[in-house]
Write an enzyme that holds these catalytic residues in place. Structure first.
Site, short mmCIF file in Angstrom:
data_model
loop_
_atom_site.label_atom_id
_atom_site.label_comp_id
_atom_site.label_asym_id
_atom_site.label_seq_id
_atom_site.Cartn_x
_atom_site.Cartn_y
_atom_site.Cartn_z
N HIS A 30 39.96 37.11 45.46
CA HIS A 30 40.45 35.91 44.76
C HIS A 30 41.49 35.15 45.57
CE1 HIS A 30 43.55 38.93 43.43
NE2 HIS A 30 44.34 37.89 43.64
N ASP B 236 36.16 41.98 44.03
CA ASP B 236 37.40 41.31 44.41
C ASP B 236 37.84 41.77 45.80
OD1 ASP B 236 39.56 39.68 44.37
OD2 ASP B 236 40.59 40.66 42.69
N GLY C 68 53.39 38.83 43.39
CA GLY C 68 53.89 39.02 44.74
C GLY C 68 53.28 40.22 45.41
N SER D 216 49.80 41.05 45.10
CA SER D 216 48.34 40.95 45.10
C SER D 216 47.73 41.20 46.47
CB SER D 216 47.92 39.55 44.65
OG SER D 216 46.52 39.48 44.55
N SER E 28 44.01 44.01 42.72
CA SER E 28 43.22 42.91 42.17
C SER E 28 44.04 42.11 41.17
CB SER E 28 41.96 43.44 41.50
OG SER E 28 41.26 42.41 40.82
#
Length: 389
Positions: free
Chosen positions: A197, A227, A308, A310, A325
């Site tokens: 993403h 993802d 912060g 991800s 994710s």
């Protein structure tokens, strides 16, 4: 040219010495890896489940005392589990029953802000709905669950299920902020494995907000559905320290292999917002209905994560397990965090993990992922997320 030499946002130009390597807690029991590129063989619980079949078992996990537990549906299967040195737990519903339930949930009208996973330890399918889910949508999904049976448990979450477009010592592009996960290679070029993403193919990533230090370009990925994505280094190579996960204070953890996690396994996650945090795996093959789309096959955990973090790495005993994710909650009030399994991403993208050399500079076959009893540290869980930018 600045390159991301180590995961978790560690830059080649940043202060990092190879001997400043943090140690993870050790614990008994696990199977060896054969090569750096291959995942670890199945653990004893997975082996027993495979041998007995999904009609007679309902998953396995690591108990608080470190023992392997296998859920079984008949006494003959229980005897076989005992004979293999594991502990059986008699349950009412087989894995076939549980998978059938998740399939029916997946065929219902999609409701953003919901998620479900199989809880092996309670022999239930747990359906969660965040604060964005309306009363009508929740009622409709509850009717679907009631039609499946009493082993589907409905739970409301205070936070919001969201992907997290920020990162550990961030890499930045016009698509947003994300963090490096693990360094991987196809044998000719090196890449950063991160969350899918984070941005579409063609996104150009930089190590600084002024967009002067180019890192690489997104070239392949999958989101929603999965993802994961690859960022190809501008220079083609990851550089020194590519097999080290940054954990803060100039320290890192050597990554020596890759494996699938186990329910009950203690895990760690590194990120710039909340630093190095630990928790445990609570479920596998989870499905999350993010606002952007549905992602399945995720690892569910109670390890703390906040906006912060991800795309950052999840690992245990130097073994790569997942990349962050999304999730809900925060490190103060609790929540749930989901990870894309690394093994599936590597297979789909046809790349191999870059592992760290030993103290003598030689890249060794990885050590096995060690399993431990449930962590004694206070459990912290992820923070209420912000929507992607």
């Amino acid at each position: 040219m600045t390159r991301l030499a180590a995961v978790g946002g560690l830059l080649l130009g940043a202060t990092m010495v190879t001997h400043a390597v943090a140690s993870e807690p050790r614990a008994p029991g696990a199977e060896p890896l054969s090569t750096a590129e291959e995942p670890a063989p199945a653990g004893p619980g997975d082996t027993l489940v495979s041998r007995l079949g999904t009609s007679r078992t309902a998953g396995s996990w690591i108990a608080a005392d470190g023992r392997t537990v296998v859920a079984v549906t008949d006494e003959k299967a229980a005897a076989q589990v005992r004979g293999a040195g594991a502990e059986p737990k008699m349950v009412d519903h087989s894995m076939d029953d549980l998978k059938s339930a998740t399939k029916r949930l997946g065929s219902a009208p999609r409701v953003p802000g919901t998620a479900w996973a199989v809880d092996y330890r309670t022999n239930e399918v747990v359906v969660r709905g965040d604060r964005t889910v309306s009363a009508d949508d929740w009622s409709g999904l509850t009717e679907v669950a009631d039609g499946i049976g009493g082993f589907v448990r409905m739970e409301r979450s205070e936070g919001t299920f969201t992907t997290r477009l920020n990162g550990a010592l961030p890499i930045l592009s016009t698509a947003g902020r994300c963090s490096a996960g693990f360094n991987v290679t196809d044998g000719k070029r090196d890449f950063i494995l991160t969350a899918g993403h984070c941005g579409p193919d063609g996104s150009v990533w930089f190590a600084d907000e002024q967009a002067k230090e180019e890192v690489g370009t997104s070239v392949r990925g999958s989101f929603p559905g999965d993802d994961y994505s690859l960022i190809e280094y501008t220079s083609g190579r990851a550089g020194e320290g590519a097999g080290v996960v940054a954990v803060g204070e100039g320290k890192g953890v050597r990554i020596t292999g890759v494996a699938d996690p186990t329910v009950g396994q203690r895990v760690f996650r590194s990120g710039s917002t909340s630093g190095l945090r630990d928790g445990e795996v609570t479920a596998l093959n989870a499905t999350v209905n993010y606002p952007e789309g549905t992602v399945s096959g995720l690892v569910e955990s109670n390890v703390c994560a906040e906006p912060g973090d991800s795309g950052g790495p999840m690992f245990s005993e130097g073994i790569a397990l997942g990349v962050t994710s999304g999730g809900s909650g925060d490190c103060r009030t609790g929540g749930t965090t989901y990870f894309q399994p690394v093994t599936k991403a590597l297979a789909a993208l046809d790349v191999r993990l870059i592992v760290a050399p030993g103290d003598d500079g030689v890249r060794r076959s990885p050590r096995p992922p060690r399993r431990t009893r449930r962590a004694r540290w206070r459990r912290t869980r992820p923070r209420r997320g912000r929507r992607p930018r």
